[in-house]
Design a protein around this motif. Structure first.
Motif, PDB file in Angstrom:
ATOM      1  N   ILE A  83     -36.344  51.528  13.072  1.00  0.00           N
ATOM      2  CA  ILE A  83     -37.033  51.031  14.263  1.00  0.00           C
ATOM      3  C   ILE A  83     -37.510  52.190  15.138  1.00  0.00           C
ATOM      4  N   ALA A  84     -36.676  53.197  15.317  1.00  0.00           N
ATOM      5  CA  ALA A  84     -37.056  54.346  16.132  1.00  0.00           C
ATOM      6  C   ALA A  84     -38.269  55.049  15.554  1.00  0.00           C
ATOM      7  N   SER A  85     -38.283  55.194  14.245  1.00  0.00           N
ATOM      8  CA  SER A  85     -39.409  55.870  13.599  1.00  0.00           C
ATOM      9  C   SER A  85     -40.702  55.082  13.785  1.00  0.00           C
ATOM     10  N   ARG A  86     -40.633  53.768  13.568  1.00  0.00           N
ATOM     11  CA  ARG A  86     -41.841  52.954  13.677  1.00  0.00           C
ATOM     12  C   ARG A  86     -42.350  52.896  15.117  1.00  0.00           C
ATOM     13  N   LEU A  87     -41.471  52.682  16.078  1.00  0.00           N
ATOM     14  CA  LEU A  87     -41.933  52.577  17.465  1.00  0.00           C
ATOM     15  C   LEU A  87     -42.492  53.902  17.973  1.00  0.00           C
ATOM     16  N   PHE A 135     -32.644  36.137  27.061  1.00  0.00           N
ATOM     17  CA  PHE A 135     -33.091  37.455  27.523  1.00  0.00           C
ATOM     18  C   PHE A 135     -34.437  37.781  26.895  1.00  0.00           C
ATOM     19  N   ARG A 136     -35.351  38.249  27.704  1.00  0.00           N
ATOM     20  CA  ARG A 136     -36.694  38.553  27.205  1.00  0.00           C
ATOM     21  C   ARG A 136     -36.749  39.890  26.481  1.00  0.00           C
ATOM     22  N   ASN A 137     -35.969  40.863  26.961  1.00  0.00           N
ATOM     23  CA  ASN A 137     -36.143  42.232  26.482  1.00  0.00           C
ATOM     24  C   ASN A 137     -34.861  42.836  25.921  1.00  0.00           C
ATOM     25  N   LEU A 138     -34.045  42.000  25.329  1.00  0.00           N
ATOM     26  CA  LEU A 138     -32.838  42.464  24.638  1.00  0.00           C
ATOM     27  C   LEU A 138     -32.857  41.869  23.239  1.00  0.00           C
ATOM     28  N   ARG A 139     -32.859  42.728  22.228  1.00  0.00           N
ATOM     29  CA  ARG A 139     -32.886  42.269  20.842  1.00  0.00           C
ATOM     30  C   ARG A 139     -31.718  42.877  20.074  1.00  0.00           C
ATOM     31  N   VAL A 140     -31.405  42.224  18.977  1.00  0.00           N
ATOM     32  CA  VAL A 140     -30.463  42.765  17.993  1.00  0.00           C
ATOM     33  C   VAL A 140     -31.212  42.820  16.671  1.00  0.00           C
ATOM     34  N   ALA A 141     -31.073  43.913  15.950  1.00  0.00           N
ATOM     35  CA  ALA A 141     -31.786  44.056  14.676  1.00  0.00           C
ATOM     36  C   ALA A 141     -30.950  44.888  13.715  1.00  0.00           C
ATOM     37  N   ASP A 142     -30.122  44.222  12.956  1.00  0.00           N
ATOM     38  CA  ASP A 142     -29.343  44.856  11.891  1.00  0.00           C
ATOM     39  C   ASP A 142     -28.776  43.731  11.036  1.00  0.00           C
ATOM     40  N   ALA A 143     -27.793  44.021  10.201  1.00  0.00           N
ATOM     41  CA  ALA A 143     -27.256  42.988   9.308  1.00  0.00           C
ATOM     42  C   ALA A 143     -26.567  41.863  10.064  1.00  0.00           C
ATOM     43  N   SER A 144     -26.253  42.077  11.325  1.00  0.00           N
ATOM     44  CA  SER A 144     -25.572  41.029  12.083  1.00  0.00           C
ATOM     45  C   SER A 144     -26.458  39.819  12.334  1.00  0.00           C
ATOM     46  N   VAL A 145     -27.790  39.953  12.209  1.00  0.00           N
ATOM     47  CA  VAL A 145     -28.680  38.826  12.525  1.00  0.00           C
ATOM     48  C   VAL A 145     -28.970  37.949  11.321  1.00  0.00           C
ATOM     49  N   PHE A 146     -28.493  38.316  10.130  1.00  0.00           N
ATOM     50  CA  PHE A 146     -28.759  37.468   8.965  1.00  0.00           C
ATOM     51  C   PHE A 146     -28.307  36.033   9.268  1.00  0.00           C
ATOM     52  N   PRO A 147     -29.171  35.047   9.056  1.00  0.00           N
ATOM     53  CA  PRO A 147     -28.717  33.664   9.250  1.00  0.00           C
ATOM     54  C   PRO A 147     -27.713  33.233   8.186  1.00  0.00           C
ATOM     55  N   ARG A 148     -27.804  33.853   7.020  1.00  0.00           N
ATOM     56  CA  ARG A 148     -26.830  33.684   5.939  1.00  0.00           C
ATOM     57  C   ARG A 148     -26.840  34.985   5.158  1.00  0.00           C
ATOM     58  N   ILE A 149     -25.688  35.455   4.765  1.00  0.00           N
ATOM     59  CA  ILE A 149     -25.634  36.744   4.086  1.00  0.00           C
ATOM     60  C   ILE A 149     -26.392  36.664   2.763  1.00  0.00           C
ATOM     61  N   PRO A 150     -27.277  37.618   2.471  1.00  0.00           N
ATOM     62  CA  PRO A 150     -28.049  37.574   1.230  1.00  0.00           C
ATOM     63  C   PRO A 150     -27.151  37.756   0.006  1.00  0.00           C
ATOM     64  N   ALA A 151     -27.510  37.097  -1.075  1.00  0.00           N
ATOM     65  CA  ALA A 151     -26.793  37.259  -2.341  1.00  0.00           C
ATOM     66  C   ALA A 151     -27.335  38.499  -3.039  1.00  0.00           C
ATOM     67  N   ARG A 156     -39.404  44.371  10.520  1.00  0.00           N
ATOM     68  CA  ARG A 156     -39.951  43.195  11.202  1.00  0.00           C
ATOM     69  C   ARG A 156     -39.719  43.297  12.710  1.00  0.00           C
ATOM     70  N   CYS A 157     -38.554  43.780  13.103  1.00  0.00           N
ATOM     71  CA  CYS A 157     -38.270  43.936  14.529  1.00  0.00           C
ATOM     72  C   CYS A 157     -39.270  44.897  15.171  1.00  0.00           C
ATOM     73  N   ALA A 158     -39.519  46.034  14.529  1.00  0.00           N
ATOM     74  CA  ALA A 158     -40.473  47.003  15.065  1.00  0.00           C
ATOM     75  C   ALA A 158     -41.852  46.371  15.215  1.00  0.00           C
ATOM     76  N   GLN A 159     -42.220  45.538  14.250  1.00  0.00           N
ATOM     77  CA  GLN A 159     -43.516  44.864  14.325  1.00  0.00           C
ATOM     78  C   GLN A 159     -43.548  43.847  15.461  1.00  0.00           C
ATOM     79  N   PHE A 160     -42.455  43.073  15.603  1.00  0.00           N
ATOM     80  CA  PHE A 160     -42.368  42.106  16.714  1.00  0.00           C
ATOM     81  C   PHE A 160     -42.547  42.818  18.058  1.00  0.00           C
ATOM     82  N   VAL A 161     -41.828  43.921  18.229  1.00  0.00           N
ATOM     83  CA  VAL A 161     -41.864  44.643  19.501  1.00  0.00           C
ATOM     84  C   VAL A 161     -43.259  45.211  19.753  1.00  0.00           C
TER      85      VAL A 161
END
Length: 611
Positions: free
Chosen positions: A35-39, A570-586, A599-604
């Motif tokens: 995210i830091a690199s993209r922003l 919150f408008r300007n507080l996001r979380v973007a890592d494995a903690s946001v998975f709605p279900r852990i990927p197989a 995707r987070c970098a693109q959203f921002v």
């Protein structure tokens, strides 16, 4: 030119005190680096990364095999080890009628605590993991979209971001085929190595005999969801580990962007605070220093520390925060809940030492020679990680009496279609030419069929150990498998040894048959459910694929972030890592974590472009 070239521009907390940034990224791990690199590609913004660890770029940290050892990694990085707490609950969340009709399952093995490890360094876990790049079957993301109601996270939506990340090396066998579905020119380098031990040829034969499709590439979206696959690794064109640090924030980029990108290491964020009544802007506190973000704070501290930071900031369950004396800023009971992980069952055989990585331990001259080979021309055993191939299975497709794929399933387009959620694998069996029980069986030449449950049905949670001390690791009640039919099927993998032609040179050393006192590797059928359950309960390990503790879901369903990764309320507080998975990927979670970050970098970027 070295030694006169500038060093990596790490900054201290004192250097940034009193400054204001557009974006503050808390955590410089796998997601935070991306995210830091993209922003910071935008020359008009100011981006700050706060990372607890240091850069720690040493030549040993670039050797794929050495850096990927959890034991060896302790000497290269600040290795963080946490032990999960034993849960007091006797039941698990969710239901699984196939496994446990009464819905009351085993949550944690009695008298055992899981060993959870990661690295504190710029790049996070990507500095010590096994570098395995598995996007996961398209059905994983279609399930997110269809079953969990996140239409913007379907395979169609996420696949372009995987391509954006990847820079896949050409393969002599099938360059045109891989070019059709893997990305080119992305920041993360991918390389596929042929297995280096003869034992893999026997596993190939065993997998075919069991009715598994033999496919060259697990990342081909048209490959069957279940099969025997050769794996891609994040290794660069020079033969070095290609971590998030190397891919997104190498020294070259950090130096070029010094005017707009600040990387502050050795610092711990203790809380987040809104500076506006409508939660429009805010910042983060490190010790007694408050660092303001004009636009957004993005938390990328991982499945354990991201919910910890939110809770320390008063965002979480009021029932947990109030007894700790933390003022509740927003009552979000989902923070820290739904902790998921893949569960591993180590099944090991004794084989000739020349067929294992243990040869490096048993012969010091051989080990020195391998280091020389890697330094000289990036060849030898050290050029790759421990795992070159893996088996993915959907156990509903397996005959329980023979452990063979049911006739017709492998070729039937319905059962082999990887885009269908019902075909997503629930078991992975990694083929590893080494022992997989840490700190035990030293000196024995072992290979492992490491059976992993990749669609867990139980969940744990992360809770605060202190209401004031961010340095104190939060306890986490790690979910263990219930008494599952799929655990038994995963533990029944010794037939691979029997069918591989290795039976005269291999001996089951550690597995359900050995646990029950059987010496023959073919005697797994003699074990009853109680014996298989006992083995699974006593030997289950964390695969260190933690996620879902700030999961994407509606607030009323225990969610923490919305589909654009903003924390609810919150408008300007996001979380973007494995903690946001709605279900852990197989699948191994590194690729999906990078995808979330991109995707987070693109959203921002899109949001502030429109503002």
């Amino acid at each position: 030119m070295w030694p006169f070239s500038p060093s990596y521009p790490e900054r201290t907390l004192r250097d940034i005190a009193g400054q204001t940034f557009d974006y503050v990224i808390v955590g410089g791990g796998t997601a935070g680096c991306a995210i830091a690199s993209r922003l910071s590609e935008d020359p008009s913004v100011r981006v700050l990364v706060l990372e607890r660890g240091k850069v720690r770029d040493h030549w040993l940290s670039r050797i794929p095999l050495i850096s990927g050892s959890l034991l060896g990694g302790a000497s290269l990085f600040q290795l963080v080890q946490r032990l999960s707490e034993q849960s007091e609950r006797q039941g698990g969340s969710g239901s699984d009628s196939d496994d446990n009709p009464d819905g009351n399952g085993l949550v944690t093995a009695k008298h055992r605590r899981a060993d959870l490890r990661t690295a504190e360094a710029l790049g996070g876990a990507s500095r010590i993991n096994q570098m395995l790049w598995t996007r996961g079957a398209p059905g994983i993301y279609n399930a997110w979209a269809e079953e969990l109601r996140h239409p913007d996270w379907s395979w169609e939506k996420v696949e372009p971001f995987f391509r954006k990340i990847e820079d896949a090396a050409e393969e002599e066998k099938s360059p045109s085929r891989r070019r059709a579905y893997l990305g080119r020119g992305g920041p993360v380098h991918l390389r596929k190595h042929e297995p280096q031990f003869e034992m893999y040829h026997h596993v190939d034969k065993a997998a075919a005999a069991l009715g598994l499709p033999i496919d060259n590439d697990v990342n081909d979206p048209d490959a069957p969801a279940s099969g025997y696959f050769y794996l891609d690794s994040t290794i660069d064109k020079n033969g070095s580990r290609h971590s998030a640090y190397s891919a997104y924030l190498p020294k070259k980029i950090a130096l070029e962007r010094r005017g707009r990108l600040t990387i502050c290491t050795g610092v711990v964020a203790s809380s987040w605070k809104s500076t506006h009544p409508s939660n429009v802007s805010g910042g983060t506190r490190c010790d007694s220093t408050f660092i303001k973000a004009e636009r957004e704070v993005i938390v990328c501290s991982g499945a354990i520390c991201s919910p910890q930071l939110l809770m320390l900031s008063g965002i979480g369950s009021a029932k947990q925060l109030e007894p700790l004396g933390i003022p509740v800023h927003r009552n979000l009971p989902g923070v820290g809940s739904h902790l998921s992980d893949h569960h591993g069952l180590p099944i090991m055989m004794k084989v000739p030492v020349a067929q294992t990585l243990h040869r490096l331990q048993s012969n010091i001259l051989f080990a020195i020679w391998q280091v020389i080979l890697w330094i000289w021309n990036k060849t030898g055993i050290l050029k790759s990680g421990t795992t070159a191939t893996t088996i993915y299975l959907n156990t509903s497709h397996i005959d329980p009496q023979t452990s063979i794929i049911r006739p017709g399933h492998a070729s039937d387009p319905v059962f082999s279609n990887p885009a269908l959620p019902e075909n997503v694998p629930d078991v992975e069996i990694m083929v590893i030419p080494a022992g997989t029980v840490l700190d035990r069986f030293q000196g024995l030449p072992l290979c492992s069929f490491y059976a992993c449950l990749v669609q867990p049905r139980t969940t744990g949670r992360v809770e605060l150990a202190s209401g004031t001390d961010p340095e104190l690791s939060p306890p986490d009640s790690l979910p263990n498998p219930r008494r599952p039919a799929r655990s038994r099927r995963g533990a029944q993998s010794p037939p691979f040894a029997h069918k591989s032609g290795y039976r005269h040179t291999a001996e089951l050393f550690y597995g359900p048959g050995a646990q029950a006192g059987h010496s023959s590797i073919g005697n797994w059928r003699d074990l009853d459910d109680a014996e298989l359950d006992a083995f699974a309960t006593d030997t289950v390990q964390s695969v260190l694929h933690l996620g879902c503790t700030c999961r994407m879901a509606p607030e009323q369903d225990g969610g923490v972030v919305d589909d654009r990764l903003r924390v609810h309320g919150f408008r300007n507080l996001r979380v973007a890592d494995a903690s946001v998975f709605p279900r852990i990927p197989a699948a191994h979670t590194m690729a999906a974590t990078y995808m979330v970050a991109e995707r987070c970098a693109q959203f921002v970027a899109d949001e502030w472009k429109e503002a």
